[in-house]
Scaffold this active site. Structure first.
Site, PDB file in Angstrom:
ATOM      1  N   ALA A 245       0.675  -1.261  -0.029  1.00  0.00           N
ATOM      2  CA  ALA A 245      -0.034   0.118   0.061  1.00  0.00           C
ATOM      3  C   ALA A 245       0.831   1.200   0.151  1.00  0.00           C
ATOM      4  O   ALA A 245       2.100   1.092   0.018  1.00  0.00           O
ATOM      5  CB  ALA A 245      -0.964   0.027   1.094  1.00  0.00           C
ATOM      6  N   LYS A 246       0.338   2.251  -0.110  1.00  0.00           N
ATOM      7  CA  LYS A 246       0.955   3.775  -0.193  1.00  0.00           C
ATOM      8  C   LYS A 246       1.901   3.854   1.050  1.00  0.00           C
ATOM      9  O   LYS A 246       2.958   4.331   0.587  1.00  0.00           O
ATOM     10  CB  LYS A 246       0.007   4.949   0.026  1.00  0.00           C
ATOM     11  CG  LYS A 246      -0.894   5.078  -1.334  1.00  0.00           C
ATOM     12  CD  LYS A 246      -1.180   6.419  -1.543  1.00  0.00           C
ATOM     13  CE  LYS A 246      -1.803   6.557  -2.783  1.00  0.00           C
ATOM     14  NZ  LYS A 246      -3.311   6.427  -2.900  1.00  0.00           N
ATOM     15  N   ARG A 247       1.680   3.448   2.097  1.00  0.00           N
ATOM     16  CA  ARG A 247       2.743   3.446   3.353  1.00  0.00           C
ATOM     17  C   ARG A 247       3.973   2.848   3.092  1.00  0.00           C
ATOM     18  O   ARG A 247       5.086   3.085   3.734  1.00  0.00           O
ATOM     19  CB  ARG A 247       2.017   3.098   4.677  1.00  0.00           C
ATOM     20  CG  ARG A 247       1.752   1.798   4.744  1.00  0.00           C
ATOM     21  CD  ARG A 247       1.173   1.197   6.046  1.00  0.00           C
ATOM     22  NE  ARG A 247       0.652  -0.239   5.983  1.00  0.00           N
ATOM     23  CZ  ARG A 247      -0.332  -0.480   5.515  1.00  0.00           C
ATOM     24  NH1 ARG A 247      -1.155   0.371   5.205  1.00  0.00           N
ATOM     25  NH2 ARG A 247      -0.721  -1.820   5.487  1.00  0.00           N
ATOM     26  N   GLY A 249       5.636   3.138   0.326  1.00  0.00           N
ATOM     27  CA  GLY A 249       6.433   3.825  -0.675  1.00  0.00           C
ATOM     28  C   GLY A 249       5.609   3.845  -1.918  1.00  0.00           C
ATOM     29  O   GLY A 249       4.680   3.071  -2.090  1.00  0.00           O
TER      30      GLY A 249
END
Ligand code: GLU
Ligand code: ZN
Length: 316
Positions: A245-247, A249
Site C-alpha cells: 500500500a501507499k505507506r 512507498g
C-alpha cells in the site's frame, strides 16, 4: 513442461487505482503460465465497481502491461459494457430460487453476526432474509435490496498452486451478494459470467481471493457452466507483513517507469522473488518463458523492503 493450446487465462485489472508491483507479479505469473504452454491470454477490465473507478486507470493499466512486456490475444473486454449478460445470469438464479432479496444493511449484518470477526473481514451473513422467495422482490420496490445466493455447496477444491483447499461456511462468509442494491452486479457474479464467456480454463490470481473461489464454484454449478482451474499465488507485502500500500512507498509501475527504471529491471526483481533466477538481474518477460515454474514460487508472501527497491536503483 507440456504444451496445452487449449489453456486460456486472463489478466483482469480493476481500474480503481494504479497498478503496482504486487499486481505486476500476479500478471507476470499469469502471462508466463499461458505463454509457456502455448495458451491464450484474455485482457478484461473489471470496471463495474463504479464509484471507485478512476478515469484513465484502464488505459494506464494497459500501458503498464505493455511496458512490462506482457501482451494479450483477446480484449480488452470491458465489464461495464456487458450488463445484459450479468442480468440474464441473475434472472436464471432467480428462476431457480437460488437467490433471494436481502434488505440488510452492512451494520444489520454486523450486529446480527454472532461470531466476532476481524476488521476488514466480512462477517458471516446470518441468513436473516433467507426466508424470502425471489418474487418477494416485487413488494420491496421502494426499499433498497441486494440479491443473495443460497450457499449450500461443500467448499473443497484443488488449487493448482496450493493443492487441496477446504473452507468452512464461516470462512466463506455464508450466503453472499451477487447483485448490489445500486442495480449493479457484484464481483462474484460478473467474474463467473465473464470467465465462462471468455473461455477461461485457468484463473491465476492473488491468494487474497481464495475465499471467493468456493462462492464462484457454487455459481458455476448453479449456472450450469464448466468451472475453470484456479491457481492462487502469494501476494506482495510490505516489511510490516501487510498488503502492499501507499505507506510502503510509491510502488506504482508508472512511478518506477518515470524514475527511469527499465521494465527488465522490474521483471528481474519479480523473477528472483518467484525463485526463477538466483540473483536480481534484468531480464525481459519473454526470456523468462523457459524459466517459469509455478511450483518454484515460494508459498509465503513476498516481502518487498526499501532495501530491495534500492537494489534496483529505486528510492520510492
Ligand atoms: N479485478 C480483480 C483485481 O484486480 C481480480 C479479480 C480476479 O482475478 O478474479 O483484484
Ligand atoms: Zn438480509
Amino acid at each position: 513442461m507440456s504444451f496445452d493450446a487449449s489453456l486460456v487465462t486472463r489478466l483482469a485489472p480493476s481500474p480503481t487505482g494504479a497498478q503496482h508491483l504486487g499486481n505486476a507479479r500476479t500478471y507476470l505469473i499469469t502471462w508466463l503460465l499461458a505463454r509457456q504452454r502455448g495458451g491464450r491470454v484474455v485482457l478484461r477490465i473489471e470496471d463495474i465497481d463504479s464509484p471507485r473507478v478512476k478515469p484513465g486507470a484502464a488505459e494506464q493499466a494497459q500501458d503498464d502491461l505493455r511496458w512490462l512486456g506482457l501482451d494479450w490475444d483477446d480484449g480488452p473486454i470491458v465489464q461495464s459494457q456487458r450488463l445484459a449478460l450479468y442480468e440474464s445470469a441473475l434472472a436464471q438464479l432467480q428462476a431457480r430460487e437460488l437467490v433471494y432479496p436481502c434488505t440488510c444493511t452492512r451494520s444489520d449484518v454486523e450486529q446480527a453476526a454472532s461470531a466476532p470477526h476481524a476488521e476488514g473481514v466480512e462477517p458471516v451473513y446470518p441468513g436473516t432474509c433467507a426466508f424470502r422467495r425471489a418474487a418477494d422482490a416485487e413488494a420491496l420496490r421502494d426499499r433498497p435490496f441486494a440479491w443473495r445466493f443460497r450457499l449450500s455447496e461443500p467448499a473443497t477444491f484443488t488449487d493448482r498452486f496450493r493443492g487441496a483447499v477446504t473452507l468452512s461456511r464461516e470462512e466463506i462468509g455464508g450466503d453472499f451478494v451477487v447483485w448490489k442494491s445500486q442495480r449493479s452486479p457484484a464481483y462474484q457474479l460478473s467474474v463467473v459470467v465473464d470467465d465462462a464467456a471468455n473461455g477461461v480454463t485457468c484463473v491465476v490470481r492473488g491468494d487474497d481471493l481464495v475465499a471467493s473461489t468456493p462462492r464462484q464454484l457454487a455459481l458455476y454449478s448453479a449456472l450450469r457452466l464448466p468451472p475453470p482451474e484456479f491457481a492462487h499465488v502469494p501476494l506482495v507485502v510490505g516489511p510490516d507483513g501487510r498488503r502492499l500500500a501507499k505507506r510502503h512507498g510509491d510502488t506504482r509501475l508508472s512511478a518506477l517507469r518515470s524514475a527511469g527504471i527499465a521494465p527488465e529491471t522490474v521483471i528481474g526483481l519479480l523473477s528472483w522473488s518467484c525463485g526463477w533466477q538466483d540473483r536480481i538481474e534484468p531480464i525481459a518477460a519473454r526470456d523468462l518463458i523457459r524459466h517459469f515454474a509455478l511450483a518454484r514460487i515460494p508459498p509465503k508472501p513476498f516481502v518487498l523492503t526499501p532495501e530491495l527497491l534500492e537494489t534496483i536503483g529505486y528510492r520510492g
